[in-house]
Enzyme design. Structure first.
Site, PDB file in Angstrom:
ATOM      1  N   HIS A  82      60.634 -21.298 -66.901  1.00  0.00           N
ATOM      2  CA  HIS A  82      60.445 -20.340 -65.817  1.00  0.00           C
ATOM      3  C   HIS A  82      61.394 -20.691 -64.687  1.00  0.00           C
ATOM      4  CE1 HIS A  82      58.285 -17.611 -63.136  1.00  0.00           C
ATOM      5  NE2 HIS A  82      58.438 -18.537 -62.196  1.00  0.00           N
ATOM      6  N   ASP A 161      46.347 -13.031 -59.437  1.00  0.00           N
ATOM      7  CA  ASP A 161      47.594 -13.472 -58.796  1.00  0.00           C
ATOM      8  C   ASP A 161      48.385 -12.261 -58.299  1.00  0.00           C
ATOM      9  OD1 ASP A 161      49.913 -15.222 -58.150  1.00  0.00           O
ATOM     10  OD2 ASP A 161      50.816 -14.018 -59.728  1.00  0.00           O
ATOM     11  N   ARG A 168      49.765 -11.725 -49.910  1.00  0.00           N
ATOM     12  CA  ARG A 168      50.526 -12.787 -49.216  1.00  0.00           C
ATOM     13  C   ARG A 168      51.849 -12.245 -48.686  1.00  0.00           C
ATOM     14  NH1 ARG A 168      51.394 -16.509 -53.769  1.00  0.00           N
ATOM     15  NH2 ARG A 168      52.717 -17.643 -52.320  1.00  0.00           N
ATOM     16  N   SER A 183      50.410 -19.780 -58.084  1.00  0.00           N
ATOM     17  CA  SER A 183      50.808 -18.448 -58.533  1.00  0.00           C
ATOM     18  C   SER A 183      51.696 -18.549 -59.775  1.00  0.00           C
ATOM     19  CB  SER A 183      51.548 -17.754 -57.376  1.00  0.00           C
ATOM     20  OG  SER A 183      52.207 -16.607 -57.813  1.00  0.00           O
ATOM     21  N   LYS A 187      50.439 -17.987 -64.194  1.00  0.00           N
ATOM     22  CA  LYS A 187      51.084 -17.085 -65.159  1.00  0.00           C
ATOM     23  C   LYS A 187      51.569 -17.860 -66.386  1.00  0.00           C
ATOM     24  CE  LYS A 187      53.515 -15.389 -61.670  1.00  0.00           C
ATOM     25  NZ  LYS A 187      53.477 -14.831 -60.348  1.00  0.00           N
TER      26      LYS A 187
HETATM   27  N1  URA Z   1      56.894 -16.450 -57.476  1.00  0.00           N
HETATM   28  C1  URA Z   1      55.609 -16.262 -57.841  1.00  0.00           C
HETATM   29  O1  URA Z   1      55.344 -15.879 -58.974  1.00  0.00           O
HETATM   30  N2  URA Z   1      54.654 -16.531 -56.945  1.00  0.00           N
HETATM   31  C2  URA Z   1      54.898 -16.964 -55.696  1.00  0.00           C
HETATM   32  O2  URA Z   1      53.966 -17.195 -54.951  1.00  0.00           O
HETATM   33  C3  URA Z   1      56.244 -17.131 -55.324  1.00  0.00           C
HETATM   34  C4  URA Z   1      57.207 -16.885 -56.247  1.00  0.00           C
END
Ligand code: URA
Length: 443
Positions: A82, A161, A168, A183, A187
């Site tokens: 990622h 999320d 946010r 976050s 995932k």
């Molecule tokens: N990428 C994400 O998936 N979440 C965040 O909070 C910041 C960047």
């Protein structure tokens, strides 16, 4: 339990228990806790932080909020990667077949691009016939058969999320290490891989501007992964300029193929080798990082990684001949040169601005449902630190036709380059690596 009491506790610097965090996340997902209370809690976290245990509990509560992918029918240790963002980042196209060629299965879900950032799924769809939707059975069977599959995000992964991230974004609470870490990791954990390698970007174009902050974010993510039984490592890489030279879908696939042929840009190749080596190591195919890196380099040099890419494209319905003849990819009919107006050295390249320029040319989406043109985009001819002469073309725009809009983009591209009299000192691409056992700085 009442949300107001949990906000109060966090505001005063307390730690929330697993049950309390689940109450907040479940309540928010189901619509029982309103945005204003979740915003107050996120702001309290922003100022007070969270312990490692709270961060892991929050992550798992979010991972549980939607579908969790079960990759157990796939044999072996499944690895995923990622990146926390990046313009011109086509590493998945290279690293996934590279790692699969080393014997580590990759069962990956990827996203589409939005705004100035591109998405792997859009890039893959620039290959004629390539299918990014597979059934669950096709997905699992393909990985067992060829070691690799990449599909678009389907189903309902981490809805909590999604909702919290959107909140946010409009309450000035994105820049919180525990909130970013939970976050991202929610995932990755829901996506099911056993081993996770993170590419944490640092620098002016990234979420984390300093190396120290980036290491803290990397550490938070590695700790979460480790606590929940996923082998996790994070590389910290410079994001002060785009990776490689190409920005735009088919242009990036072409550059990825060149890299798989061993003829790619140095920065892109080195980052892919480093990410690949960590995935191979965590995936159990090497005993040391040195051995993993040697294996990865051997698979690149021998053409095995390119062969794996060819098989991958063919299996997902795409034209495998692109691996040997990238000219088969969509190409824009008109090329416009963007020239510099002064002599000097490139001091800085604003990656985000170039990403935006590619989007305006049609390579990306301004809104979620907009269409894209796979052929268009831009290719840089110079990178930071290089000397340029007045009148020299530093970027090529690949467009359908010349127009006023293209001329506006040309200006935007030119202004993304800062030219000065002296050669700048360049940060190294790979800055640091964070693993379960510690943090190691390169150089
Ligand atoms: N990428 C994400 O998936 N979440 C965040 O909070 C910041 C960047």
């Amino acid at each position: 339990m009442r949300a107001v009491d949990l906000i109060h506790k966090k505001r005063n610097g307390g730690s929330l228990s697993e049950a309390e965090l689940s109450f907040l996340i479940d309540g928010y997902s189901q619509g029982d806790i309103p945005d204003y209370q979740m915003s107050a809690w996120a702001m309290a976290v922003f100022f007070r932080g969270m312990t490692a245990k709270e961060t892991a509990d929050l992550t798992l509560a979010m991972a549980r909020s939607g579908d969790q992918i079960d990759l157990s029918p796939i044999r072996g240790i499944k690895a995923d990667k990622h990146s926390t963002g990046g313009v011109g980042d086509k590493t998945t196209l290279i690293v996934a077949p590279l790692v699969a060629a080393c014997g580590v299965p990759v069962a990956k879900m990827s996203g589409r691009g939005l705004g100035h950032t591109g998405g792997t799924i859009d890039k893959l769809e620039s290959i004629a016939g390539f299918r990014t939707e597979l059934t669950r059975d096709q997905f699992l069977t393909q990985v067992n058969e060829i070691g690799l599959a990449v599909i678009g995000q389907s189903g309902n992964i981490t809805p909590a999320d999604k909702k919290l991230y959107a909140l946010r974004d409009v309450t000035a609470t994105v820049q919180s290490i525990p909130l970013i870490a939970s976050s991202v990791m929610s995932k990755k954990i829901a996506a099911g891989a056993d081993a996770i390698v993170l590419d944490v970007k640092t620098g002016s174009g990234a979420f984390m501007k300093s190396l120290e902050e980036s290491e803290a974010l990397a550490r938070a993510m590695v700790d979460i992964g480790t606590q929940v039984g996923r082998r996790t490592a994070a590389l910290i890489s410079d994001m002060d300029q785009p990776l490689g030279f190409a920005i735009g879908n088919a242009l990036e696939v072409r550059e990825a193929i060149e890299t798989l042929r061993g003829q790619g840009p140095k920065d892109l190749t080195e980052l892919c080798v480093a990410l690949g080596a960590h995935m191979v190591m965590l995936g159990g195919q090497a005993d040391s990082l040195e051995a993993a890196e040697a294996l990865v380099r051997e698979k690149l040099a021998s053409g095995a990684a390119l062969d794996k890419f060819r098989t991958f494209v063919e299996t997902q319905g795409g034209n495998p001949a692109v691996a040997d003849d990238p000219a088969l990819l969509p190409q824009a009919p008109v090329i416009i040169e963007v020239t510099v107006q002064t002599d000097g050295f490139i001091q800085r390249i604003d990656a985000e601005q170039l990403g935006l320029a590619a989007m305006l040319l049609g390579a990306g989406r301004a809104t979620k449902d907009a269409g894209i043109d796979h052929a268009v985009g831009l290719t840089m001819r110079r990178k930071t630190g290089e000397r340029v002469a007045a009148g020299e073309a530093i970027v090529l725009l690949h467009v359908r036709e010349d127009s006023r809009k293209v001329r506006e983009v040309e200006e935007l591209v030119r202004s993304a380059f800062t030219i000065g009299g002296e050669a700048p000192s360049l940060p190294p691409l790979l800055q640091s690596v964070v693993t379960e056992s510690g943090t190691h700085r390169y150089g």
